[in-house]
Motif scaffolding. Structure first.
Motif, mmCIF file in Angstrom:
data_model
loop_
_atom_site.group_PDB
_atom_site.id
_atom_site.type_symbol
_atom_site.label_atom_id
_atom_site.label_comp_id
_atom_site.label_asym_id
_atom_site.label_seq_id
_atom_site.Cartn_x
_atom_site.Cartn_y
_atom_site.Cartn_z
ATOM 1 N N ASP A 218 1.587 -4.618 18.289
ATOM 2 C CA ASP A 218 0.779 -3.578 17.655
ATOM 3 C C ASP A 218 1.368 -3.223 16.291
ATOM 4 O O ASP A 218 2.587 -3.258 16.106
ATOM 5 N N ARG A 413 -2.713 -6.802 22.434
ATOM 6 C CA ARG A 413 -2.529 -5.783 21.403
ATOM 7 C C ARG A 413 -3.575 -4.703 21.608
ATOM 8 O O ARG A 413 -4.689 -4.987 22.054
ATOM 9 N N HIS A 414 -3.216 -3.457 21.249
ATOM 10 C CA HIS A 414 -4.153 -2.348 21.462
ATOM 11 C C HIS A 414 -4.808 -1.890 20.173
ATOM 12 O O HIS A 414 -5.565 -0.933 20.172
ATOM 13 N N ASP A 415 -4.524 -2.603 19.074
ATOM 14 C CA ASP A 415 -5.036 -2.129 17.780
ATOM 15 C C ASP A 415 -5.870 -3.190 17.056
ATOM 16 O O ASP A 415 -5.936 -3.195 15.833
#
Ligand code: AMP
Ligand code: GLY
Length: 423
Positions: A218, A413-415
């Motif tokens: 991230d 990934r969280h973004d």
């Protein structure tokens, strides 16, 4: 017609999905393919570099058209071998795939034809590269000339790091023969945009834009990967940027290749950086991007086989290439530890959920069948793509769908697409 797709990743799954939608497709084959591609295609365990076996397989199965998805076989000349056997093939011949296969070649081409790119020098001698660095400005970028799984680019902040980089590439040969030659180039800053295009040797038609996220963690931290997620279109690829690229980059590249006696047919992928001085070419690839294809192809309205045949026949000028007026986001589900080391062979649950929802796709990147079940078989396992009316909706949909599937050591990934909020 019978179609053979060469490759085994999420990109080839997205291509297979489009081919399966075409009325022109009868039987679809894929070498080697994966467990997801097997839904549309008969997969045969032939490696992408096993040219003789691929040609023999294509003949045996009366294949009418081959689509080569991957870079290695393109750069190695698979298209030439298939054509020599009388098989119609989509992709550049070896003498044109050099656009991706040699960074030194592509930099010299851009310089000769005034195509905007970072200032650079090419080196075949490590000693000369080291003395050049003594007077260089930092940060600076070192690139192994040949294919290196997207890992042959080193961004160096100091002279010490850069000297170490020259050693890594040219002396220790970390990327093998890809490091026999090296490009040293100016460090650029700006937004990155990927633009894929269809090319028939003369005419170029660009697809909708996309953006990749290459770092593992991230906030663009961690190691470089093959790509952890994408979104399309890029809000930073404005009309003004597009007009500039049309004028100075796209057709100029196709014309330059033709003038060099290397007419390019297939997909040119323009890796662009939007610098303060205007768009510049970071790199060329000679194929669809992965995972760019997973957000671009589901938005394409045309029959992929019609476009591909027009590229082969030199009639692309007659094609009206169209994309849906929406957006798509792809979040890669990887195995924890990618890109360094990770476990394989873990069972994947929940894949059937995607059949129940329109506008959601689960493209397999590294999967296989084991005892009748689908298991993980790579660092990047699945690409979860969702469409939405705009990027924000597509992103929310894609992240919701990442919860549908489960496997051991699932990592993401969280973004992905966070930059959208800044547009
Ligand atoms: P490439 O394989 O050439 O696309 O390089 C991989 C990544 O390295 C790119 O996506 C950029 O993020 C970065 N990169 C490559 N060349 C440069 C450059 N000249 N300046 C800044 N970053 C670069
Ligand atoms: N996503 C970058 C590439 O396909 O090279």
């Amino acid at each position: 017609m019978n179609v053979l797709i060469v490759g085994s990743g999420g990109r080839e799954h997205a291509i297979a999905y489009c081919v399966a939608k075409s009325d022109k497709a009868d039987k679809i084959y894929c070498t080697p393919g994966n467990a997801g591609i097997a839904e549309y295609a008969e997969c045969a365990p032939i490696g992408a570099m096993e040219f003789e076996k691929i040609v023999a397989f294509a003949k045996e199965k009366s294949v009418d058209l081959v689509i080569v998805g991957m870079d290695d076989p393109l750069v190695g000349g698979l298209v030439d071998e298939l054509e020599a056997a009388g098989i119609r093939t989509f992709g550049p011949r070896k003498n044109a795939a050099i656009l991706e296969g040699s960074k030194a070649f592509s930099k010299d081409l851009m310089k000769k034809y005034n195509i905007p790119t970072a200032a650079y020098e090419n080196f075949t001698d490590a000693g000369k590269a080291l003395s050049y660095l003594e007077t260089a400005k930092f940060p600076i970028v070192l690139k192994a000339d040949g294919l290196a799984l997207g890992k042959g680019v080193l961004i160096c902040n100091t002279l010490e790091e850069a000297k170490e980089g020259v050693k890594t590439i040219m002396l220790d040969k970390k990327f093998g023969s890809a490091g026999n030659e090296m490009v040293i180039e100016e460090f650029m800053t700006g937004r990155e945009v990927s633009v894929l295009s269809f090319v028939d040797g003369n005419t170029i038609k660009t697809m909708t834009s996309a953006q990749d996220h290459k770092r593992a963690g991230d906030g663009d931290t961690g190691l470089n990967t093959g790509g952890m997620g994408t979104f399309s279109p890029s809000p930073f690829y404005t009309k003004e940027v597009e007009d500039f690229c049309n004028k100075y980059i796209y057709q100029a590249t196709v014309d330059a290749m033709k003038a060099e006696g290397r007419p390019f047919k297939g997909v040119i992928f323009f890796g662009l950086m939007l610098t303060e001085e205007g768009p510049k070419v970071l790199e060329y690839n000679a194929r669809f991007g992965d995972p760019e294809a997973q957000v671009v192809l589901p938005r394409m309205k045309n029959d992929i086989l019609e476009v591909v045949e027009a590229c082969i026949d030199g009639t692309l000028d007659k094609v009206d290439l169209q994309f849906e007026d929406n957006a798509a986001v792809c979040v890669v589900l990887a195995s924890e530890g990618y890109p360094v080391s990770y476990e394989k062979g873990l069972p994947i649950e929940g894949l059937e959920e995607f059949k129940k929802h329109d506008g959601y796709y689960c493209f397999h990147a590294g999967t296989k069948f084991a005892d009748g079940k689908i298991v993980t078989n790579g660092g990047r396992v699945l690409g979860i793509t969702a469409k939405g009316k705009d990027l924000k909706e597509a992103r929310a949909n894609a992240y919701a769908a990442t919860e549908w599937v489960q496997f051991g050591n699932k990592y993401m990934r969280h973004d992905i697409g966070k930059a959208i909020d800044e547009a």
